[in-house]
Enzyme design. Sequence first.
Site, mmCIF file in Angstrom:
data_model
loop_
_atom_site.group_PDB
_atom_site.id
_atom_site.type_symbol
_atom_site.label_atom_id
_atom_site.label_comp_id
_atom_site.label_asym_id
_atom_site.label_seq_id
_atom_site.Cartn_x
_atom_site.Cartn_y
_atom_site.Cartn_z
ATOM 1 N N ASP A 1 -7.834 -4.417 -0.727
ATOM 2 C CA ASP A 1 -8.326 -4.817 -1.852
ATOM 3 C C ASP A 1 -8.195 -6.146 -1.937
ATOM 4 O OD1 ASP A 1 -8.747 -2.107 -2.564
ATOM 5 O OD2 ASP A 1 -6.542 -1.645 -2.742
ATOM 6 N N HIS B 1 0.945 -1.322 0.107
ATOM 7 C CA HIS B 1 0.105 0.141 0.122
ATOM 8 C C HIS B 1 0.743 1.264 0.085
ATOM 9 C CE1 HIS B 1 -2.928 3.016 1.254
ATOM 10 N NE2 HIS B 1 -3.929 2.132 1.054
#
Length: 428
Positions: free
Chosen positions: A367, A309
């Site tokens: 995600d 991320h």
Amino acid sequence: MSNQENEFAELKIGDKTYQLPVKTATIGHKVVDVSKLYALSGYCTFDPGFMSTASCTSKISYIDGDNGILRYRGYDIKDLAENIDFLECSYLLLNSELPNKAQYEEFAKKIARHSMVNEQLRHIFGAFRHSGHPMAILIGAIGCLAAFYHDGLNIRDKDQREIAAINIIAKIPTIAAMAYKYSIGEPFVYPKTNLSFTANFLNMMFSVPSEEYVPDPVVVDALDKIFILHADHEQNVSTSTVRIVGSSGADPFACISAGIASLWGPSHGGANEAVINMLREIKSPENIPHYINRAKDKNDTFRLMGFGHRVYKNYDPRAAVLKVTCKNVLERLNQKDNPLLLIATELERIALQDEYFITRKLYPNVDFYSGIIYQAIGIPSQMFTVLFAMARAVGWISQWKEMLEDEEQKLYRPRQLYKGYAMRPFKR
């Protein structure tokens, strides 16, 4: 430099020194205030992507990427996801405090009452191709709401801002479900006020007039958690887009439509759809080592989607919640033998044991797990980012309200470093 009364930074340009105030956050990094630098010196700062620029003051969400922390209004995201539902979270983001029972019931009634959309909106869908991406349809349909609910809207009025926020939270799930139904050629399903926010959305997505649909409580709980985890995330690109558009005084539906457009990018909200596309490319668990090696090759364009991320340099706190939720959903729906899910499970296992990913802190992110859950539920990959937009709309409208109530906020007008021609004589 500092003393007991204030703190400031000194910037020397030529033979002049400028004192720039330092602002202290409640928690997190301090900020050097350069807002008056141009007026004082004629110089601007240069910060592509605004990676070192605080564009506003906010009290809504806080991220500590190094330590894997996300908080809404001071509450840890794990505590919220495990103890409240999405409407309670929405109330918190909008109003700074968690609702009591009476406040929650009134808020839920308002959301349910405004979940219907103007019947004329149905005809707008006919202008889109059935094969069009649901995000494209969502952008257009949400933007069209301004034509139905703009008259008399005074965004400077606190009560009318509240009505606008309720309308957006309530109507986006209805329009999102309509976009899905339109894409598969099934009739639109009206919202039911006797269902919870999330159960109502599932009903609009999957029910048909010819038979009864009962949302699975495990699925409702999982989707509720996903919505909470996606509700806000500081000044990301889509939230900043909403604030930028809103700073001009634009209609709130136009602001949210702009935020949805920004969210659609694969580097932002489209990442969970990219996860499923990646799993389809891998095709089989036996192929995973090959793709792991490709991911390690800096000259290869292949990237493992759903790992790492930009902000979190530790385990994504949202992923930690969804990892458990994902397991519960797969067990409940008997999806352990789903081919894509088998690939995802094995990929996660290998990556979490691989020194390359461990040293680079490339952990599965939100995600990765949300994409797997959506796949198990039966939500098509093209709808993944639509559901992200549904959840993030709460954060967007909360940020929009905060911006309008901030006396320091101005019309966004970044400067530039011009590198073109200084001047050219005109010739034919």
